[in-house]
Design a protein around this motif. Structure first.
Motif, PDB file in Angstrom:
ATOM      1  N   VAL A 151      12.101  -3.860  -4.532  1.00 34.01           N
ATOM      2  CA  VAL A 151      11.941  -4.210  -5.944  1.00 34.01           C
ATOM      3  C   VAL A 151      11.265  -3.065  -6.698  1.00 34.01           C
ATOM      4  O   VAL A 151      11.608  -2.780  -7.849  1.00 34.01           O
ATOM      5  N   MET A 152      10.331  -2.381  -6.046  1.00 31.93           N
ATOM      6  CA  MET A 152       9.568  -1.315  -6.699  1.00 31.93           C
ATOM      7  C   MET A 152      10.282   0.032  -6.678  1.00 31.93           C
ATOM      8  O   MET A 152       9.783   0.996  -7.259  1.00 31.93           O
ATOM      9  N   SER A 153      11.447   0.140  -6.042  1.00 29.51           N
ATOM     10  CA  SER A 153      12.113   1.430  -5.847  1.00 29.51           C
ATOM     11  C   SER A 153      12.456   2.138  -7.156  1.00 29.51           C
ATOM     12  O   SER A 153      12.524   3.360  -7.191  1.00 29.51           O
ATOM     13  N   GLU A 154      12.683   1.411  -8.239  1.00 32.45           N
ATOM     14  CA  GLU A 154      13.009   2.089  -9.496  1.00 32.45           C
ATOM     15  C   GLU A 154      11.773   2.605 -10.226  1.00 32.45           C
ATOM     16  O   GLU A 154      11.896   3.358 -11.184  1.00 32.45           O
ATOM     17  N   PHE A 155      10.581   2.223  -9.780  1.00 32.20           N
ATOM     18  CA  PHE A 155       9.339   2.677 -10.422  1.00 32.20           C
ATOM     19  C   PHE A 155       8.500   3.575  -9.527  1.00 32.20           C
ATOM     20  O   PHE A 155       7.619   4.271 -10.003  1.00 32.20           O
ATOM     21  N   ALA A 156       8.752   3.532  -8.205  1.00 34.05           N
ATOM     22  CA  ALA A 156       7.876   4.240  -7.275  1.00 34.05           C
ATOM     23  C   ALA A 156       8.643   4.762  -6.063  1.00 34.05           C
ATOM     24  O   ALA A 156       9.739   4.299  -5.766  1.00 34.05           O
ATOM     25  N   THR A 157       8.021   5.713  -5.407  1.00 30.60           N
ATOM     26  CA  THR A 157       8.514   6.184  -4.120  1.00 30.60           C
ATOM     27  C   THR A 157       7.532   5.728  -3.054  1.00 30.60           C
ATOM     28  O   THR A 157       6.330   5.633  -3.314  1.00 30.60           O
TER      29      THR A 157
END
Length: 187
Positions: A151-157
């Protein structure tokens, strides 16, 4: 025997009468080499130009001294240090605690908190604490962490993959560069 140690890494430069060396290599105010001379002659030369004699390389043989306006030099140094302090950004690590049997709405709330932290430029540490019989089901913890990372892949690495350390599992996320986030939001 008396010794003096500087506490801070900064040491003050020796100037004018503080220079006790017999011979010094002198560099002029406009960076020209004036040669090797006695410190008394170098000090006289600096006084004629109404400037200071500053030892800039005390470990060289002979020590290197420069003729310059020391007050102006200190002012420029302080200005550079102030600018460097102003431009530095301290990155905090914010923690998001997930649980093994987290519900959908709770999960979404944690995701929103993590998104806010990442947009502010902070790193996020996602952790799950296993209690009692939950230690037998660490694979479920990996599934929760994978779902969170997806879920966080578009905001974080993912800076550090989920890893079980004792009774807790931790994963670290770092914010994406702002250009990549803006490009994804436009699409």
């Amino acid at each position: 025997m008396w010794r003096c140690f500087t506490i801070s890494g900064k040491r003050e430069l020796e100037l004018n009468e503080q220079i006790r060396d017999r011979e010094v290599r002198v560099v002029g105010s406009d960076s020209e080499q004036l040669g090797i001379m006695s410190s008394r002659d170098a000090l006289r030369l600096a006084a004629e130009k109404n400037l200071d004699l500053v030892k800039i390389a005390p470990t060289a043989t002979p020590p290197v001294c420069r003729i310059m306006d020391y007050g102006k030099f200190r002012f420029e140094q302080q200005k550079k240090e102030k600018e460097a302090r102003k431009n530095q950004r301290i990155v905090d690590i914010k923690e998001i605690r997930l649980s093994l049997n987290i519900d959908t709405n709770d999960f979404n709330t944690k995701v929103n908190h993590a998104k806010r932290f990442l947009k502010e430029g902070d790193k996020v540490k996602a952790s799950i604490r296993f209690r009692g019989r939950e230690m037998a089901h660490t694979n479920l913890g990996y599934e929760v962490m994978k779902r969170f990372a997806q879920v966080m892949s578009e905001f974080a690495t993912i800076e550090k993959q989920p890893k079980l350390e004792g009774r807790s599992m931790q994963m670290f996320l770092a914010p994406l560069p702002k250009e990549k986030v803006q490009n994804k939001e436009e699409k």
